[in-house]
Design an enzyme around this catalytic site. Sequence first.
Site, PDB file in Angstrom:
ATOM      1  N   ALA A  65       0.853  -1.189   0.000  1.00 30.14           N
ATOM      2  CA  ALA A  65       0.000   0.000   0.000  1.00 30.14           C
ATOM      3  C   ALA A  65       0.891   1.242   0.000  1.00 30.14           C
ATOM      4  CB  ALA A  65      -0.895  -0.018   1.224  1.00 30.14           C
ATOM      5  N   GLY A 109       0.782  -5.385   0.753  1.00 31.06           N
ATOM      6  CA  GLY A 109      -0.356  -5.587  -0.150  1.00 31.06           C
ATOM      7  C   GLY A 109       0.069  -6.225  -1.465  1.00 31.06           C
ATOM      8  N   GLU A 112       0.057  -9.780  -0.827  1.00 34.02           N
ATOM      9  CA  GLU A 112      -1.345 -10.184  -0.631  1.00 34.02           C
ATOM     10  C   GLU A 112      -2.079 -10.280  -1.971  1.00 34.02           C
ATOM     11  OE1 GLU A 112      -1.821  -7.014   2.270  1.00 34.02           O
ATOM     12  OE2 GLU A 112      -2.403  -8.502   3.771  1.00 34.02           O
ATOM     13  N   GLU A 132       4.626  -5.055   7.123  1.00 37.50           N
ATOM     14  CA  GLU A 132       3.786  -3.997   7.695  1.00 37.50           C
ATOM     15  C   GLU A 132       4.144  -3.685   9.147  1.00 37.50           C
ATOM     16  OE1 GLU A 132       2.708  -6.591   5.886  1.00 37.50           O
ATOM     17  OE2 GLU A 132       1.033  -6.002   4.593  1.00 37.50           O
TER      18      GLU A 132
HETATM   19  N1  CO8 Z   1       4.507   3.371  -0.520  1.00 34.01           N
HETATM   20  C1  CO8 Z   1       4.893   4.545  -1.055  1.00 34.01           C
HETATM   21  N2  CO8 Z   1       6.060   4.728  -1.703  1.00 34.01           N
HETATM   22  C2  CO8 Z   1       6.899   3.675  -1.784  1.00 34.01           C
HETATM   23  C3  CO8 Z   1       6.584   2.416  -1.235  1.00 34.01           C
HETATM   24  C4  CO8 Z   1       5.319   2.283  -0.576  1.00 34.01           C
HETATM   25  N3  CO8 Z   1       4.879   1.105  -0.075  1.00 34.01           N
HETATM   26  N4  CO8 Z   1       7.592   1.567  -1.472  1.00 34.01           N
HETATM   27  C5  CO8 Z   1       8.529   2.273  -2.152  1.00 34.01           C
HETATM   28  N5  CO8 Z   1       8.102   3.533  -2.344  1.00 34.01           N
HETATM   29  C6  CO8 Z   1       8.814   4.627  -3.021  1.00 34.01           C
HETATM   30  C7  CO8 Z   1       9.938   5.172  -2.168  1.00 34.01           C
HETATM   31  O1  CO8 Z   1       9.447   6.079  -1.229  1.00 34.01           O
HETATM   32  C8  CO8 Z   1      10.825   5.798  -3.216  1.00 34.01           C
HETATM   33  O2  CO8 Z   1      10.259   7.024  -3.599  1.00 34.01           O
HETATM   34  P1  CO8 Z   1      11.203   8.337  -3.692  1.00 34.01           P
HETATM   35  O3  CO8 Z   1      12.164   8.022  -4.807  1.00 34.01           O
HETATM   36  O4  CO8 Z   1      10.231   9.436  -3.989  1.00 34.01           O
HETATM   37  O5  CO8 Z   1      11.893   8.453  -2.374  1.00 34.01           O
HETATM   38  C9  CO8 Z   1      10.675   4.849  -4.409  1.00 34.01           C
HETATM   39  O6  CO8 Z   1       9.461   4.124  -4.200  1.00 34.01           O
HETATM   40  C10 CO8 Z   1      11.798   3.831  -4.509  1.00 34.01           C
HETATM   41  O7  CO8 Z   1      11.891   3.162  -3.251  1.00 34.01           O
HETATM   42  P2  CO8 Z   1      13.264   3.021  -2.454  1.00 34.01           P
HETATM   43  O8  CO8 Z   1      14.149   4.185  -2.729  1.00 34.01           O
HETATM   44  O9  CO8 Z   1      12.911   2.744  -1.034  1.00 34.01           O
HETATM   45  O10 CO8 Z   1      13.868   1.737  -3.182  1.00 34.01           O
HETATM   46  P3  CO8 Z   1      14.880   0.683  -2.547  1.00 34.01           P
HETATM   47  O11 CO8 Z   1      15.327  -0.175  -3.674  1.00 34.01           O
HETATM   48  O12 CO8 Z   1      15.928   1.347  -1.719  1.00 34.01           O
HETATM   49  O13 CO8 Z   1      13.989  -0.200  -1.510  1.00 34.01           O
HETATM   50  C11 CO8 Z   1      12.019  -1.440  -0.843  1.00 34.01           C
HETATM   51  C12 CO8 Z   1      12.938  -1.001  -2.015  1.00 34.01           C
HETATM   52  C13 CO8 Z   1      12.781  -2.403   0.060  1.00 34.01           C
HETATM   53  C14 CO8 Z   1      10.835  -2.176  -1.471  1.00 34.01           C
HETATM   54  C15 CO8 Z   1      11.560  -0.200  -0.039  1.00 34.01           C
HETATM   55  O14 CO8 Z   1      11.054   0.752  -0.949  1.00 34.01           O
HETATM   56  C16 CO8 Z   1      10.500  -0.486   0.975  1.00 34.01           C
HETATM   57  O15 CO8 Z   1      10.773  -1.032   2.042  1.00 34.01           O
HETATM   58  N6  CO8 Z   1       9.200  -0.125   0.659  1.00 34.01           N
HETATM   59  C17 CO8 Z   1       8.130  -0.243   1.602  1.00 34.01           C
HETATM   60  C18 CO8 Z   1       7.664  -1.686   1.719  1.00 34.01           C
HETATM   61  C19 CO8 Z   1       6.543  -1.804   2.734  1.00 34.01           C
HETATM   62  O16 CO8 Z   1       6.698  -1.515   3.907  1.00 34.01           O
HETATM   63  N7  CO8 Z   1       5.346  -2.280   2.264  1.00 34.01           N
HETATM   64  C20 CO8 Z   1       4.196  -2.454   3.123  1.00 34.01           C
HETATM   65  C21 CO8 Z   1       3.297  -1.277   3.016  1.00 34.01           C
HETATM   66  S1  CO8 Z   1       1.892  -1.386   4.108  1.00 34.01           S
HETATM   67  C22 CO8 Z   1       0.815  -2.428   3.303  1.00 34.01           C
HETATM   68  O17 CO8 Z   1       1.054  -2.896   2.223  1.00 34.01           O
HETATM   69  C23 CO8 Z   1      -0.453  -2.715   4.052  1.00 34.01           C
HETATM   70  C24 CO8 Z   1      -1.413  -3.437   3.171  1.00 34.01           C
HETATM   71  C25 CO8 Z   1      -2.771  -3.321   3.731  1.00 34.01           C
HETATM   72  C26 CO8 Z   1      -3.804  -3.630   2.710  1.00 34.01           C
HETATM   73  C27 CO8 Z   1      -3.959  -2.517   1.766  1.00 34.01           C
HETATM   74  C28 CO8 Z   1      -4.422  -2.956   0.461  1.00 34.01           C
HETATM   75  C29 CO8 Z   1      -3.861  -2.141  -0.674  1.00 34.01           C
END
Ligand code: CO8
Length: 258
Positions: A65, A109, A112, A132
């Site tokens: 998400a 997500g 999921e 999460e």
């Molecule tokens: N949301 C928003 N932006 C994101 C997300 C995210 N989940 N993941 C990555 N991005 C963005 C980053 O902020 C970054 O943007 P910017 O260049 O503007 O700073 C860009 O994508 C590239 O990301 P990174 O620079 O972080 O890339 P890396 O290669 O260093 O890292 C990762 C990749 C490991 C995937 C890292 O981006 C990360 O940890 N992302 C978050 C993962 C996460 O925590 N996911 C869970 C989210 S909560 C969730 O899914 C709850 C679901 C509930 C149900 C909802 C249904 C839809």
Amino acid sequence: MAYETLLTEVDNAVAIITLNRPDALNAFNNQLMDELTEALDRFDNEATIGCIVITGSKKAFAAGADIKEMREQSYLDAYYTDFITRNWERAARMRKPVIAAVSGYALGGGCELAMMCDFILAAENAKFGQPEITIGVSPGAGGTQRLTRFAGKSKAMEMCLTGRMMDAEEAERCGLVSRIVPTDELLDEAKSVARKIASMPRATAMMTKEMVNAAYETTLSQGVLFERRLFHSLFATDDQKEGMEAFVEKREPHFNNR
Ligand code: CO8
């Protein structure tokens, strides 16, 4: 129909939906969820389509998400608007077979969504996780339930409690993915499998999907009874006659989906 967060393509009887928010690693915001729901609805109801593939980019199937959109939500905001999850189970309610072709990150997500599909083909670089907890929430789209059913309690519990990711090999070992494909061949392989499924008698494929899914929702004896009822019903189709006649006559079948 033009989408801003998805690319769609139809190749004969196969529809390919590509999640396309590259700047956010395909994180799901409300717009993406609405567009994905619309596309899934459309292809599920399109008579010429026999199988659907959902995929992302090489780096990310989807990173979950959209945390930037989610972070300001209050409980009541989320509750009243049914924030982001309002259409969330659409992928799990598809009647036609759906393949998740996962390359790179399938997190939160994203993992999921992949688990709502009928099976997952994983690229060698795929990584699955439910991180999460590391941002203060839990899985919210079935992750605690489906990961536990597919990978077992111990692995699901460890992954949900630590946020650890598993790679493609671990995912294959625990049964989360059907198999691993070289990263550059993932989409071609997914399309080829989807074409194969779409070439099968349509009603038989859709009912077989219902039967396998029943294994997750019911007891063994009820599931076996459900299977038998649908099995018998397939003898009412032209395609059963054609499939069996073609076998006996040693020729390829020509199904008409009737
Ligand atoms: N949301 C928003 N932006 C994101 C997300 C995210 N989940 N993941 C990555 N991005 C963005 C980053 O902020 C970054 O943007 P910017 O260049 O503007 O700073 C860009 O994508 C590239 O990301 P990174 O620079 O972080 O890339 P890396 O290669 O260093 O890292 C990762 C990749 C490991 C995937 C890292 O981006 C990360 O940890 N992302 C978050 C993962 C996460 O925590 N996911 C869970 C989210 S909560 C969730 O899914 C709850 C679901 C509930 C149900 C909802 C249904 C839809």
